[in-house]
Design a protein around this motif. Structure first.
Motif, PDB file in Angstrom:
ATOM      1  N   ARG A  94      75.730  54.729 -29.785  1.00 46.16           N
ATOM      2  CA  ARG A  94      75.475  54.081 -31.087  1.00 46.16           C
ATOM      3  C   ARG A  94      73.985  53.843 -31.287  1.00 46.16           C
ATOM      4  O   ARG A  94      73.458  53.985 -32.387  1.00 46.16           O
ATOM      5  N   LEU A  95      73.307  53.468 -30.207  1.00 48.21           N
ATOM      6  CA  LEU A  95      71.859  53.225 -30.311  1.00 48.21           C
ATOM      7  C   LEU A  95      71.141  54.520 -30.709  1.00 48.21           C
ATOM      8  O   LEU A  95      70.310  54.540 -31.621  1.00 48.21           O
ATOM      9  N   ILE A  96      71.512  55.594 -30.040  1.00 47.81           N
ATOM     10  CA  ILE A  96      70.863  56.884 -30.292  1.00 47.81           C
ATOM     11  C   ILE A  96      71.102  57.322 -31.741  1.00 47.81           C
ATOM     12  O   ILE A  96      70.188  57.729 -32.457  1.00 47.81           O
ATOM     13  N   LYS A  97      72.341  57.161 -32.176  1.00 46.81           N
ATOM     14  CA  LYS A  97      72.675  57.579 -33.542  1.00 46.81           C
ATOM     15  C   LYS A  97      71.896  56.727 -34.550  1.00 46.81           C
ATOM     16  O   LYS A  97      71.297  57.243 -35.489  1.00 46.81           O
ATOM     17  N   ALA A  98      71.898  55.422 -34.327  1.00 49.82           N
ATOM     18  CA  ALA A  98      71.218  54.523 -35.278  1.00 49.82           C
ATOM     19  C   ALA A  98      69.721  54.815 -35.311  1.00 49.82           C
ATOM     20  O   ALA A  98      69.103  54.811 -36.381  1.00 49.82           O
ATOM     21  N   LEU A  99      69.136  55.105 -34.172  1.00 47.12           N
ATOM     22  CA  LEU A  99      67.698  55.420 -34.160  1.00 47.12           C
ATOM     23  C   LEU A  99      67.418  56.680 -34.968  1.00 47.12           C
ATOM     24  O   LEU A  99      66.425  56.770 -35.686  1.00 47.12           O
ATOM     25  N   SER A 100      68.337  57.648 -34.858  1.00 50.37           N
ATOM     26  CA  SER A 100      68.103  58.906 -35.593  1.00 50.37           C
ATOM     27  C   SER A 100      68.302  58.711 -37.094  1.00 50.37           C
ATOM     28  O   SER A 100      67.893  59.551 -37.889  1.00 50.37           O
ATOM     29  N   GLU A 101      68.929  57.607 -37.472  1.00 49.09           N
ATOM     30  CA  GLU A 101      69.149  57.371 -38.904  1.00 49.09           C
ATOM     31  C   GLU A 101      68.096  56.462 -39.530  1.00 49.09           C
ATOM     32  O   GLU A 101      68.081  56.257 -40.735  1.00 49.09           O
ATOM     33  N   TYR A 102      67.263  55.874 -38.692  1.00 47.72           N
ATOM     34  CA  TYR A 102      66.226  54.966 -39.205  1.00 47.72           C
ATOM     35  C   TYR A 102      65.126  55.784 -39.860  1.00 47.72           C
ATOM     36  O   TYR A 102      64.597  56.693 -39.248  1.00 47.72           O
ATOM     37  N   ARG A 103      64.797  55.479 -41.096  1.00 51.30           N
ATOM     38  CA  ARG A 103      63.740  56.236 -41.784  1.00 51.30           C
ATOM     39  C   ARG A 103      62.653  55.284 -42.252  1.00 51.30           C
ATOM     40  O   ARG A 103      62.895  54.414 -43.071  1.00 51.30           O
ATOM     41  N   ILE A 104      61.463  55.470 -41.726  1.00 46.68           N
ATOM     42  CA  ILE A 104      60.336  54.658 -42.183  1.00 46.68           C
ATOM     43  C   ILE A 104      59.174  55.589 -42.490  1.00 46.68           C
ATOM     44  O   ILE A 104      58.761  56.379 -41.647  1.00 46.68           O
ATOM     45  N   ASN A 105      58.669  55.507 -43.703  1.00 49.95           N
ATOM     46  CA  ASN A 105      57.468  56.259 -44.057  1.00 49.95           C
ATOM     47  C   ASN A 105      56.364  55.278 -44.425  1.00 49.95           C
ATOM     48  O   ASN A 105      56.638  54.159 -44.847  1.00 49.95           O
ATOM     49  N   GLY A 106      55.156  55.737 -44.289  1.00 50.48           N
ATOM     50  CA  GLY A 106      54.014  54.921 -44.700  1.00 50.48           C
ATOM     51  C   GLY A 106      53.317  54.272 -43.519  1.00 50.48           C
ATOM     52  O   GLY A 106      52.150  53.923 -43.606  1.00 50.48           O
ATOM     53  N   VAL A 107      54.043  54.085 -42.436  1.00 48.37           N
ATOM     54  CA  VAL A 107      53.470  53.430 -41.259  1.00 48.37           C
ATOM     55  C   VAL A 107      53.938  54.203 -40.023  1.00 48.37           C
ATOM     56  O   VAL A 107      55.097  54.610 -39.958  1.00 48.37           O
ATOM     57  N   THR A 108      53.054  54.396 -39.071  1.00 53.37           N
ATOM     58  CA  THR A 108      53.466  55.043 -37.813  1.00 53.37           C
ATOM     59  C   THR A 108      54.357  54.067 -37.052  1.00 53.37           C
ATOM     60  O   THR A 108      54.023  52.896 -36.917  1.00 53.37           O
TER      61      THR A 108
END
Ligand code: ADP
Length: 671
Positions: A403-417
């Motif tokens: 679940r952790l791996i899947k959730a990390l792959s779904e996190y989308r953040i743009n604008g900041v490294t």
């Protein structure tokens, strides 16, 4: 119970506390600085009081202003969160003077844990196991050395006033001792103005296992199991989990009892964490006690099904603990990953900027996100750059990790490294999956976590290239469908465009290496397949896009990747890690990025530790210029390009505001 409380904090922890207060029908007062006037915690609270300018030492750290805000709004209690004023005995005392309840332990308990040697003395008397060593008052180097010789090397020297790994030195042999002691003392003196030392046996493969304890004012004390926080970078936790893997019931009970003894030895009340080092042979040793709620408390909440902030409020209001030891049940497994605005590839240098896109995984019974920011918010230089805590739960470690791996792959953040890719690589690495973990995990597995070997890349490049070509085609098809002539050849983005070669040429780069790729389309429609050529290697590829997933068949090997594209950067989330590529566009003279970007201004509030160059000096790209310290870590600021340092605006020891110009620099290629 209180009617109204003030939360002397900001960000995710302020929001977290407000949530529980709301649930319990308690009114909340937030405090805010200039930078936070529109912050999420301010919007969530019933009232909010301005307490000063953005730097925390002029706002969140000013105890008097915070107490004045509580008095003004009639708040009966103050929750300090973590950090800021949470372990400040003076602040706690002031609250008492003003008849305001400090939601935390008694002053004496905070003071007792302030010095490492005093804490060890107390724990020794309470029969809590300590790392073998010497923490006495006689500071003659002969005495300290004898203690080291007697227990055998390696040993660890620690400043008793220490924190954040400062004034700490490993000594590997008798011959190195004198020099190590002198260096540790110098560092302790300059960091804390106190060079009192203790010496401990240095454990070479310990785990960091900590116990959550809770005590009320009615002689009740319980432990809410343990957390493993061994995965650390520079002594800062990265991913935490509960329970600790491989823990026997017997060891859990033994560590739990020791933790309760530690808490009782200092007359503890409220939430506390006793940190232990757990050695390979199952021995464990007291390290320190944190007299507050920890950042990683959610993993404990997930496996115990308890709300620890609610417990804190009840205990502070004089109630009994909601549950006793035999009523607490450990259920399942939880992970927490700290999502930070930082550059893992540049020594975890904090990053700042506007969260232009913030799309989180969907929250559920299994996925929880504790955050204090929304899309469009700014990650500023003023505070800890943590964006969110991603917490997952499932019935066992395997399932929770998936679940952790899947959730990390779904996190989308743009604008900041961010460090999301780093966390993903860590979570998908074999030693993490197989529990081959100790506090040296990141150093030991560096190559695995930052994996970018040519061999691995060559298998991923065709997928990234295919993704680009397919998405260009998909976009063109959509455009065509919207136009009044969907069959116009001008809407074809496939390689079959009128008068153009049926080959796409593109360049992808990875870690400063560029790869020229040609993608030749054979056949169209559902039958389409592509010949991809990279440095003379040919790949037979087919692929389908499905939202942010690409399903590929490459040389007869079918697999898939979750893809995140942000302007020209493409990340492929694969089962073995994440791979980032940049689509290098033809040079139209416009993509010259601002070379000085972020390089020469302070990326955060902090202290100048050392200046490594002189005014007038010519430096090379990536040469270290100055070292700053902030959030307990040192950060090296490097030259953004070759050039000349014209002027340096700070000396070592100076406090530096985030965003301040550190030095004047002229980019040039000539000395
Ligand atoms: P600080 O207060 O400076 O953070 P700690 O005493 O809490 O120092 O230790 C920080 C980290 O250093 C621990 O989490 C652990 O990884 C490591 N450490 C501390 N003591 C020892 C020891 N005796 N042997 C091996 N590692 C240690």
């Amino acid at each position: 119970m209180f009617n109204k409380i003030l939360i002397a904090n900001r960000g995710e922890i302020a929001c977290r506390i407000i949530k529980t207060a709301k649930k319990m029908g308690i009114l909340t007062v937030a405090i805010y600085s200039d930078a936070d006037k529109d912050a999420l915690h301010v919007h969530m609270a019933d009232e909010a009081i301005y307490i000063g300018p953005s730097p925390s030492r002029e706002s969140y750290l000013l105890g008097d202003n915070v107490i004045a805000a509580a008095v003004k709004t009639g708040a009966q209690a103050i929750h300090p969160g973590y950090g800021f004023l949470s372990e400040n005995a003076g602040f706690c005392r002031e609250c008492a003077k003003q008849n305001i309840t400090f939601i935390g332990p008694p002053v004496a308990a905070i003071e007792a844990m302030g010095s490492k040697s005093a804490a060890k003395n107390i724990m020794e008397k309470a029969n809590v196991p300590l790392v073998p060593g010497y923490h006495g008052d006689d500071q003659s180097s002969a005495i300290i050395k004898k203690a080291a010789d007697d227990m055998g090397y390696p040993v660890l020297l620690k400043a008793t006033a220490g924190g954040g790994g400062k004034g700490m030195r490993q000594v590997w042999s008798e011959a190195e001792f004198e020099e190590g002691l002198a260096a540790a003392k110098r560092e302790a003196m300059s960091s804390f103005g106190d060079d009192t030392m203790l010496v401990e046996k240095y454990l070479t493969q310990p785990r960091h296992v900590e116990i959550q304890v809770f005590c009320d004012n009615h002689q009740n004390a319980v432990y809410l199991f343990e957390r493993d926080c061994s995965v650390q970078r520079r002594h800062q936790k990265v991913i935490e989990e509960a329970p600790a893997f491989g823990m026997s019931e017997e060891l859990r009970a033994k560590m739990g009892d020791s933790a309760i003894k530690s808490a009782q030895a200092i007359g503890y009340q409220g939430a506390g964490t006793v940190e232990f080092l757990l050695d390979v042979d199952g021995s464990f040793y007291f390290m320190e006690m944190n007299t507050r709620l920890q950042v990683e408390h959610p993993v404990t909440e997930m496996i115990s099904d308890q709300d620890l902030v609610e417990w804190q409020l009840r205990v502070a209001a004089g109630e009994r603990l909601p549950k006793l030891q035999d009523q607490l049940v450990l259920n399942g497994h939880a992970f927490e990953a700290r999502i930070y605005a930082e550059d893992a590839n540049n020594d975890f240098l904090p990053a700042t900027g506007k969260l232009s896109l913030l799309k989180t995984p969907v929250e559920s019974r299994h996925v929880r996100i504790d955050t204090g920011v929304r899309q469009g918010d700014e990650v500023s230089v003023y505070y800890d750059p943590m964006i969110a805590k991603l917490i997952v739960w499932d019935e066992n470690r395997d399932k929770a990790l998936k679940r952790l791996i899947k959730a990390l792959s779904e996190y989308r953040i743009n604008g900041v490294t961010t460090n999301i890719d780093f966390l993903y690589n860590l979570a998908t690495s074999k030693p993490f999956i197989t529990e081959d973990i100790d506090t040296g995990f990141i150093e030991k597995n560096h190559a695995l976590i930052f994996h970018d070997t040519e061999q691995e890349l060559i298998n991923e490049l065709p997928i990234a290239a295919l993704y680009l070509v397919l998405s260009i085609e998909e976009k063109a098809q959509k455009l065509a469908q919207q136009s009044n002539d969907p069959h116009s050849p001008w809407h074809q983005a496939s390689a079959w465009r009128l008068n153009e070669a049926h080959i796409h040429s593109l360049v992808l780069s990875h870690s400063n290496n560029e790869y020229e790729i040609s993608v030749e389309q054979r056949r169209q429609g559902t039958d389409a397949f592509y010949l991809i050529n990279i440095n003379g290697q040919q790949f037979d590829c087919q692929g389908t896009l499905n939202g942010d997933t690409i399903i590929v068949n490459i040389n007869g090997h079918r697999s898939q990747a979750t893809v995140s594209q942000n302007e020209n950067s493409i990340s492929l989330y694969r089962t073995n890690g994440v791979f980032n590529f940049t689509h290098v566009l033809p040079d139209c003279g416009q993509h010259e990025i601002d070379e000085s970007h972020g390089g020469l201004t302070a990326p955060m509030n902090g202290t100048m530790v050392s200046v490594l160059v002189k005014a007038g000096e010519y430096v090379e790209k990536n040469q270290a210029l100055v070292i700053m310290e902030a959030m307990k870590m040192e950060h090296t600021i490097k030259a953004p390009s070759n050039g000349c340092v014209d002027e340096i605006f700070f000396n070592s020891g100076d406090m530096v505001d985030g965003g301040a110009a550190l030095l004047a620099f002229t980019a040039s290629d000539k000395e």
